[in-house]
Design an enzyme around this catalytic site. Structure first.
Site, PDB file in Angstrom:
ATOM      1  N   ARG A 112      13.379 -11.954   2.602  1.00 13.25           N
ATOM      2  CA  ARG A 112      13.567 -12.348   1.211  1.00 13.25           C
ATOM      3  C   ARG A 112      15.010 -12.193   0.742  1.00 13.25           C
ATOM      4  O   ARG A 112      15.397 -12.758  -0.291  1.00 13.25           O
ATOM      5  CB  ARG A 112      12.567 -11.617   0.302  1.00 13.25           C
ATOM      6  CG  ARG A 112      11.145 -12.136   0.473  1.00 13.25           C
ATOM      7  CD  ARG A 112      10.186 -11.471  -0.482  1.00 13.25           C
ATOM      8  NE  ARG A 112      10.064 -10.051  -0.254  1.00 13.25           N
ATOM      9  CZ  ARG A 112       9.256  -9.474   0.629  1.00 13.25           C
ATOM     10  NH1 ARG A 112       8.479 -10.234   1.379  1.00 13.25           N
ATOM     11  NH2 ARG A 112       9.220  -8.175   0.764  1.00 13.25           N
ATOM     12  N   GLU A 130       8.340   4.948   6.891  1.00 18.37           N
ATOM     13  CA  GLU A 130       7.346   5.959   6.534  1.00 18.37           C
ATOM     14  C   GLU A 130       6.388   6.165   7.725  1.00 18.37           C
ATOM     15  O   GLU A 130       6.075   7.290   8.092  1.00 18.37           O
ATOM     16  CB  GLU A 130       6.578   5.487   5.298  1.00 18.37           C
ATOM     17  CG  GLU A 130       5.935   6.633   4.559  1.00 18.37           C
ATOM     18  CD  GLU A 130       5.261   6.147   3.290  1.00 18.37           C
ATOM     19  OE1 GLU A 130       5.612   5.052   2.812  1.00 18.37           O
ATOM     20  OE2 GLU A 130       4.388   6.871   2.804  1.00 18.37           O
TER      21      GLU A 130
HETATM   22  P1  AMP Z   1      13.192   0.001   1.669  1.00 21.09           P
HETATM   23  O1  AMP Z   1      13.809  -0.026   3.031  1.00 21.09           O
HETATM   24  O2  AMP Z   1      12.141   1.071   1.523  1.00 21.09           O
HETATM   25  O3  AMP Z   1      14.222   0.054   0.568  1.00 21.09           O
HETATM   26  O4  AMP Z   1      12.364  -1.338   1.518  1.00 21.09           O
HETATM   27  C1  AMP Z   1      13.005  -2.497   1.172  1.00 21.09           C
HETATM   28  C2  AMP Z   1      12.389  -3.700   1.849  1.00 21.09           C
HETATM   29  O5  AMP Z   1      10.973  -3.704   1.796  1.00 21.09           O
HETATM   30  C3  AMP Z   1      12.860  -4.954   1.153  1.00 21.09           C
HETATM   31  O6  AMP Z   1      13.179  -5.925   2.144  1.00 21.09           O
HETATM   32  C4  AMP Z   1      11.693  -5.372   0.288  1.00 21.09           C
HETATM   33  O7  AMP Z   1      11.540  -6.756   0.314  1.00 21.09           O
HETATM   34  C5  AMP Z   1      10.480  -4.683   0.893  1.00 21.09           C
HETATM   35  N1  AMP Z   1       9.668  -3.957  -0.112  1.00 21.09           N
HETATM   36  C6  AMP Z   1       9.489  -2.624  -0.186  1.00 21.09           C
HETATM   37  N2  AMP Z   1       8.676  -2.277  -1.187  1.00 21.09           N
HETATM   38  C7  AMP Z   1       8.316  -3.425  -1.796  1.00 21.09           C
HETATM   39  C8  AMP Z   1       7.501  -3.755  -2.949  1.00 21.09           C
HETATM   40  N3  AMP Z   1       6.869  -2.812  -3.658  1.00 21.09           N
HETATM   41  N4  AMP Z   1       7.391  -5.048  -3.289  1.00 21.09           N
HETATM   42  C9  AMP Z   1       8.033  -6.011  -2.588  1.00 21.09           C
HETATM   43  N5  AMP Z   1       8.809  -5.772  -1.515  1.00 21.09           N
HETATM   44  C10 AMP Z   1       8.952  -4.510  -1.104  1.00 21.09           C
END
Ligand code: AMP
Length: 175
Positions: A61, A98
């Site tokens: 995305r 996680e």
């Molecule tokens: P992080 O590495 O935990 O910051 O996760 C970020 C990635 O996971 C991004 O590429 C987001 O598109 C996806 N992501 C994580 N949580 C969500 C959420 N609640 N809604 C949509 N996309 C998410």
């Protein structure tokens, strides 16, 4: 205001892709061309004071608004992809999730030495994915110019993880 319009457009999907997660669905933004243009302009304006030589978009995305943002700023767009998707020589970085781990890759010749690279994704959650991208930027000889997101889930404190790479962290909507 673009912030309010984006907030209204984003659709909350409870328990997707697993129980307990509220997925922030950005697809209604792209179904609205006027709002999509406003989003790109808002991202561009938030970066006017930053020196940026290239933008990295994180699969998948991060590609959606990363590429038009790069065009609007007239800088190269670089793909950060999941392992095994890029066809040429790659540099890769493994990081913990996680549950389990993930690995991302960038083409070896994409980031030129000394370039100020902006890392872009749709959403900041824990910051793990953006931090892994920042590690690859540094390893390839670039500098992290900042991070830009449409959405920041502030309660997950991703900013704390990213601050060691750059404090230039922008988002349109915060939850
Ligand atoms: P992080 O590495 O935990 O910051 O996760 C970020 C990635 O996971 C991004 O590429 C987001 O598109 C996806 N992501 C994580 N949580 C969500 C959420 N609640 N809604 C949509 N996309 C998410």
């Amino acid at each position: 205001m673009v912030e309010e319009k984006v907030r209204e457009a984003i659709r909350d999907i409870p328990d997707f892709p697993e129980k307990g997660i509220v997925f922030k669905d950005i697809t209604p933004i792209m179904e609205n061309p006027e709002l999509s243009k406003e989003v790109i302009e808002s991202l561009r304006l938030s970066l006017l004071d930053s020196k940026i030589d290239a933008i990295i978009g994180i699969e998948s995305r991060g590609f959606l608004f990363g590429m038009p943002l790069a065009l609007a700023m007239n800088v190269p767009f670089i793909l950060m992809r999941k392992k095994g998707k890029l066809p040429y020589k790659t540099s890769s970085f493994k990081y913990d999730l996680e549950y389990g781990s993930a690995e991302i890759e960038v083409h070896k010749d994409s980031i030129k030495k000394g370039w100020n690279v902006l890392v872009h994704d749709d959403l900041l959650a824990t910051g793990g994915t953006a931090a892994a991208s920042a590690e690859l930027v540094l390893r390839e000889g670039g500098k992290v110019a900042g991070f830009s997101f449409l959405v920041n889930l502030t309660f997950l404190k991703g900013v704390k993880v990213l601050e060691k790479y750059s404090t230039n962290i922008t988002s349109i909507v915060n939850y």
